[in-house]
Structures are given as structure tokens and as C-alpha cells.
Design an enzyme around this catalytic site. Sequence first.
Site, PDB file in Angstrom:
ATOM      1  N   LYS A  50      55.718  63.548   6.102  1.00 19.91           N
ATOM      2  CA  LYS A  50      56.936  63.190   6.825  1.00 19.91           C
ATOM      3  C   LYS A  50      56.595  62.723   8.241  1.00 19.91           C
ATOM      4  O   LYS A  50      57.238  61.818   8.778  1.00 19.91           O
ATOM      5  CB  LYS A  50      57.903  64.374   6.853  1.00 19.91           C
ATOM      6  CG  LYS A  50      58.640  64.529   5.519  1.00 19.91           C
ATOM      7  CD  LYS A  50      59.313  65.866   5.363  1.00 19.91           C
ATOM      8  CE  LYS A  50      59.793  66.032   3.923  1.00 19.91           C
ATOM      9  NZ  LYS A  50      60.077  67.408   3.556  1.00 19.91           N
ATOM     10  N   GLN A  94      61.819  72.912   6.014  1.00 22.98           N
ATOM     11  CA  GLN A  94      61.141  72.782   4.718  1.00 22.98           C
ATOM     12  C   GLN A  94      61.376  74.030   3.863  1.00 22.98           C
ATOM     13  O   GLN A  94      61.192  75.151   4.322  1.00 22.98           O
ATOM     14  CB  GLN A  94      59.641  72.558   4.957  1.00 22.98           C
ATOM     15  CG  GLN A  94      58.850  72.200   3.720  1.00 22.98           C
ATOM     16  CD  GLN A  94      59.218  70.844   3.124  1.00 22.98           C
ATOM     17  OE1 GLN A  94      59.510  69.897   3.837  1.00 22.98           O
ATOM     18  NE2 GLN A  94      59.213  70.750   1.811  1.00 22.98           N
ATOM     19  N   ASP A 117      68.860  66.315   5.266  1.00 21.25           N
ATOM     20  CA  ASP A 117      68.577  66.700   3.875  1.00 21.25           C
ATOM     21  C   ASP A 117      69.839  66.635   3.013  1.00 21.25           C
ATOM     22  O   ASP A 117      69.768  66.641   1.793  1.00 21.25           O
ATOM     23  CB  ASP A 117      68.080  68.160   3.827  1.00 21.25           C
ATOM     24  CG  ASP A 117      66.568  68.265   3.699  1.00 21.25           C
ATOM     25  OD1 ASP A 117      65.962  67.373   3.089  1.00 21.25           O
ATOM     26  OD2 ASP A 117      66.009  69.265   4.202  1.00 21.25           O
TER      27      ASP A 117
END
Length: 280
Positions: A50, A94, A117
Amino acid sequence: MAATIIDGKALATQVKAQVREEAANLARKPGLAVILVGDNPASRVYVTSKRKDCEECGFLSEEFALPATTTQQELLTLIDQLNHRADIDGILCQLPLPRGLNEREVLLAIDPAKDVDCFHPYNVGLLTIGEPRFQPCTPGGVMEMLKAYDINPAGKRCVVLGRSNIVGKPMALLLLHAHGTVTVCHSKTPNMAELAAEADILVSAVGKTGLVTADMVKEGAAVIDVAMNRNEAGKLCGDVCYAEAAEKASFITPVPGGVGPMTRAMLMRNTLTAARMHLG
Ligand code: GUN
């Protein structure tokens, strides 16, 4: 006839190039904060990727690598700080979190306007009513792949294997919004193989190597493999028995090089969307 391989890597490169171009026209760089708690090696790899994606897109990227001993309160305090930072547009924590941390509370703490997200219940709600401002990254990436290869779900039988909040459920919603007739199968579905074999578009997101055999693939179907498993040899593979499925499908995604790169590209696009929103 051999299936067309859907090249997620090439498509992701295109998406990121476009994101970079659009980001360059903004008053400031879009900013993404990535939080990693603990030392899950797979998560470590994702987080590093990322960061590279952010560099490629010309974004500000900040990484917060916290020890597994981090308390819930410490994590919530960090999220609160990031929620208030004007240079940070997107916050990604995460998953999975180490044991002892409350994932639900963490996801709720992220400002919905920075929830790139698309995991916050507010954004899931918007998605459900068909008015999403962020696309859930993996399902959104799958939709982009279908579009790029002219596979239109409208009027098609779509079967999703798996019902997770991250992939299966939002995948079903996006296919439904695209006018597909959608069936979701899961561990309690007695006739999964039969249902899968009826699919024009089959998406597997279970995480079980060898799950999708050729008899579960309809002749001419598009087969999308979302899973990232390791086989006995430690090699990365999906749910689909690729070689045999590719003989029946008309389109198929490889693992690696299929959905994975597109998930990350969609995260970059969501961060750009968030930055646009924050800049007014
Ligand atoms: N872990 C596995 N996939 C994801 C994802 O898309 N987002 C986050 N935050 N964690 C993950």
C-alpha cells in the site's frame, strides 16, 4: 476454448495512472494513514504494498506500526488524532487485529468520511441503498475488472461463494446494483456445487484451496477468484482449480495477478475520492 485471462495487474496499473493524474490537479496531495498492529507477516506485506501504491499515485502515506501489546485505548487515541488531521484523507486499519482488540469498536471509531475501506456501518448503509461514496475495495475491484472486459452482470446469474463483511456481502450488493440475479452461498449451503454451476458470473471468496472444481463452472462463465491461499508447497493460490476451470470458463482471473492488485488500486481511488470530498 481457452478462457481469456483477466489481467488485474495491468488494469490496476491503468487505474493508478489515472488516479495519479487526477490527484495532481488537487490543491494538495491526498493522504492515507495505514495502521498495522502486531506482526502478522501477511499484513506486513499488504501494508508495504500500500505504501508503494501511494508513492505511485503521488499520495502522502503515513504508516503506524504498533506492537501487538497496543491497548484498545491507545489505538482509539491514534484514530482520533488521524480523524482530526487535515492532511490525512483516508485511514485504514489493517485486519485482522491481534486478539484482545475490539475490531468492531475500532472500525466504528474511524471517521466515515475517511473510511476508505468502506467498513464503517454508515458507509455500508449507503452502499446497501445504492448510494455509496466509497466502493468496498475488493468487490469494487471485481466490478472494474468485469467492466474492463465487457462482462455486464445485468440479467445474468451471479453466484458469490462466501458471505464475509469484507468481500461476499458487499460483492453481492454491487452485482445486484448492476442488475445481476445474485445468489450467495456459504458454509451452510447444501447444494453449493449445483448453484455455482448455474452461474454466468462466479465469484469465489471463501479461502479454501481447490474449492471450485471444473464441474462447478458453467461453460462460458466468467470466474473471479478473490481468495489468497497458500497451498502445501507454500505457493500463493486461490479457491479455483485454475487449469481445469480455465478450460470451461470464457474469462478467468489468475492468483496472483488478478483481484489482489485491483483491490489496492481501488483503495487509491477511494483515497482520491476522500481528498476531493475534504477539499470541497
Ligand atoms: N485485511 C485483509 N483485507 C483487508 C482490507 O481490505 N482492508 C483492511 N483494512 N484489512 C484487510
